[in-house]
Design an enzyme around this catalytic site. Structure first.
Site, PDB file in Angstrom:
ATOM      1  N   ASP A 212      97.461  67.500  86.753  1.00 43.70           N
ATOM      2  CA  ASP A 212      98.922  67.689  86.703  1.00 43.70           C
ATOM      3  C   ASP A 212      99.598  66.452  86.120  1.00 43.70           C
ATOM      4  O   ASP A 212     100.576  66.556  85.375  1.00 43.70           O
ATOM      5  CB  ASP A 212      99.480  67.985  88.102  1.00 43.70           C
ATOM      6  CG  ASP A 212      99.597  69.487  88.360  1.00 43.70           C
ATOM      7  OD1 ASP A 212      98.774  70.239  87.801  1.00 43.70           O
ATOM      8  OD2 ASP A 212     100.501  69.906  89.113  1.00 43.70           O
TER       9      ASP A 212
ATOM     10  N   TYR B  63      89.037  71.848  99.483  1.00 42.66           N
ATOM     11  CA  TYR B  63      89.431  73.260  99.366  1.00 42.66           C
ATOM     12  C   TYR B  63      88.350  74.180  99.949  1.00 42.66           C
ATOM     13  O   TYR B  63      88.388  75.386  99.734  1.00 42.66           O
ATOM     14  CB  TYR B  63      89.665  73.625  97.897  1.00 42.66           C
ATOM     15  CG  TYR B  63      90.909  73.016  97.287  1.00 42.66           C
ATOM     16  CD1 TYR B  63      91.055  71.638  97.194  1.00 42.66           C
ATOM     17  CD2 TYR B  63      91.935  73.811  96.802  1.00 42.66           C
ATOM     18  CE1 TYR B  63      92.182  71.061  96.635  1.00 42.66           C
ATOM     19  CE2 TYR B  63      93.065  73.248  96.234  1.00 42.66           C
ATOM     20  CZ  TYR B  63      93.184  71.883  96.154  1.00 42.66           C
ATOM     21  OH  TYR B  63      94.301  71.315  95.590  1.00 42.66           O
TER      22      TYR B  63
ATOM     23  N   LYS C 151      86.515  58.139  95.109  1.00 38.61           N
ATOM     24  CA  LYS C 151      87.077  57.132  96.012  1.00 38.61           C
ATOM     25  C   LYS C 151      85.954  56.700  96.952  1.00 38.61           C
ATOM     26  O   LYS C 151      86.105  56.695  98.191  1.00 38.61           O
ATOM     27  CB  LYS C 151      88.279  57.725  96.767  1.00 38.61           C
ATOM     28  CG  LYS C 151      89.081  56.723  97.568  1.00 38.61           C
ATOM     29  CD  LYS C 151      89.934  55.792  96.735  1.00 38.61           C
ATOM     30  CE  LYS C 151      90.704  54.824  97.612  1.00 38.61           C
ATOM     31  NZ  LYS C 151      91.470  53.817  96.849  1.00 38.61           N
TER      32      LYS C 151
ATOM     33  N   ASP D 168      92.797  56.266  92.483  1.00 39.66           N
ATOM     34  CA  ASP D 168      94.154  55.705  92.375  1.00 39.66           C
ATOM     35  C   ASP D 168      94.326  54.959  91.049  1.00 39.66           C
ATOM     36  O   ASP D 168      95.369  55.071  90.391  1.00 39.66           O
ATOM     37  CB  ASP D 168      94.481  54.808  93.579  1.00 39.66           C
ATOM     38  CG  ASP D 168      93.325  53.910  93.980  1.00 39.66           C
ATOM     39  OD1 ASP D 168      92.190  54.141  93.529  1.00 39.66           O
ATOM     40  OD2 ASP D 168      93.561  52.952  94.746  1.00 39.66           O
TER      41      ASP D 168
ATOM     42  N   ASP E  23      92.739  68.379  90.718  1.00 37.83           N
ATOM     43  CA  ASP E  23      93.982  69.147  90.733  1.00 37.83           C
ATOM     44  C   ASP E  23      95.159  68.205  90.447  1.00 37.83           C
ATOM     45  O   ASP E  23      96.024  68.475  89.599  1.00 37.83           O
ATOM     46  CB  ASP E  23      94.131  69.805  92.121  1.00 37.83           C
ATOM     47  CG  ASP E  23      95.146  70.918  92.142  1.00 37.83           C
ATOM     48  OD1 ASP E  23      95.713  71.234  91.086  1.00 37.83           O
ATOM     49  OD2 ASP E  23      95.370  71.489  93.237  1.00 37.83           O
TER      50      ASP E  23
END
Ligand code: GGG
Length: 337
Positions: free
Chosen positions: A238, A124, A177, A210, A234
């Site tokens: 969710d 971002y 990751k 993941d 983010d």
């Protein structure tokens, strides 16, 4: 207390109207500074985050934000106002708690687990460009030692505080990751582990993003505090909010050293705007987080008790299995208060 209120777009306007009514009941002397931002603002004024809004946010003791609806196609001159606010006010810690639905939301200490998301850099950072005459699009993922260290410290402090309140060992899960993004997430991982080593009382683990996504979906009870980079946080938060009743229930705090902005996690929800069925609970929990951050803990507890009572017996909005509208839920919470 001066609160800058930025309703934004869509149902942000509808749920913040409820949040403001409730805030005025709990803190009758509160001074409200209303300010504009978002897509509607851009269409009227050619700027999504006017300088006057940024100034009002800076001048306030806290900011209450609704939602914005940025278009998914590039619009010359448009920048996401919430991303800009987070960066301009250096709101580096995005705190996204989840309350497992079987437990009533009756106190911050009772949050089941919390995602702590780095809020100012990563994908971002806004460093995007096209090359090859538009055939290649490049987004730079910026990870700095400084930002990784301060978000890790915020997460460790939160885990320590929760451990004290809940009377059990705190657990920090570092999500990355680094097996693929060896340089950027390598730096985040190494920094987070180094900071976490300063908190020997915490149990520290690391998960690839993941695997973390699967585990958050499958066994949310194994988590306490999760710390991760901007985009991963983010998405993970969710997924997490499904366990708390969905997006209509998920609140968040964006905290820096000088400012705090509180907002429901949900967006502008154009599919239900104007229908009067938006769930105001996420915005109300955001008010509770704001009050707690400003040390009005008694008021925060009163609000959470009223919300818990309404959630238990209704009325409830359709997203959480009811058939009531925003106004009926708001009136029920206010009656309890
Ligand atoms: N209240 C959170 C919110 O507005 N979520 C949607 C979002 O962050 N959108 C980014 C944007 O529209 O600029």
């Amino acid at each position: 207390m001066r609160v800058c209120v930025i309703p934004g777009d869509g149902i942000g306007v509808e749920v913040l109207a409820v949040a403001v009514r409730v805030l005025q009941i709990l803190r009758p002397g509160v001074e409200l500074l209303f300010a504009e931002a978002g897509w509607d603002t851009f269409q009227r004024h050619g700027v999504a985050l006017p300088a006057t809004t940024l100034a009002a946010a800076r001048a306030a003791d806290a900011i209450l934000f609704g939602a914005v609806a940025s278009p998914s196609h590039p619009v010359p001159g448009y920048r996401s106002p919430i991303v800009q606010l987070r960066r301009d006010l250096d709101l580096y810690a995005n705190i996204r708690p989840t309350q497992l639905r079987r437990q009533p939301p009756d106190g911050a200490a009772q949050y089941s687990f919390v995602v702590v998301r780095e809020n100012t850099e990563g994908l971002y950072a806004g460093r995007e460009r096209v090359e090859d005459d538009g055939a290649t699009a490049i987004a730079e993922r910026v990870i700095t030692r400084h930002a990784s260290a301060r978000i890790s410290r915020a997460a460790c402090d939160l885990a320590r505080q929760r451990a004290t309140t809940l009377g059990r060992r705190g657990r920090l899960t570092i999500v990355h990751k680094a097996n693929v993004l060896r340089v950027s997430d390598g730096l985040f991982r190494e920094t987070a582990l180094r900071v976490a080593a300063e908190y020997p009382e915490l149990e520290v683990e690391e998960l690839l993003v993941d695997v973390a996504a699967m585990r958050v979906a499958e066994t949310p009870t194994r988590f306490d505090v999760i710390v991760t980079t901007n985009l991963f946080g983010d998405i993970l938060s969710d997924i997490a909010c499904i366990h708390g009743g969905g997006l209509g229930m998920a609140a968040s705090a964006n905290l820096g050293d000088a400012h705090g902005l509180f907002e429901p996690v949900h967006g502008a929800a154009p599919d239900i705007v104007g229908r009067g069925i938006a769930n105001p609970m996420a915005a109300l929990e955001s008010v509770a987080m704001l009050l707690e951050w400003r040390s009005f803990t008694g008021e925060a507890e009163r609000l959470r008790s009223a919300m818990a009572a309404v959630l238990l017996v209704g009325p409830r909005t359709p997203d959480i299995g009811g058939d009531a509208g925003t106004a009926a839920v708001a009136d029920a919470v206010i009656e309890r208060l």
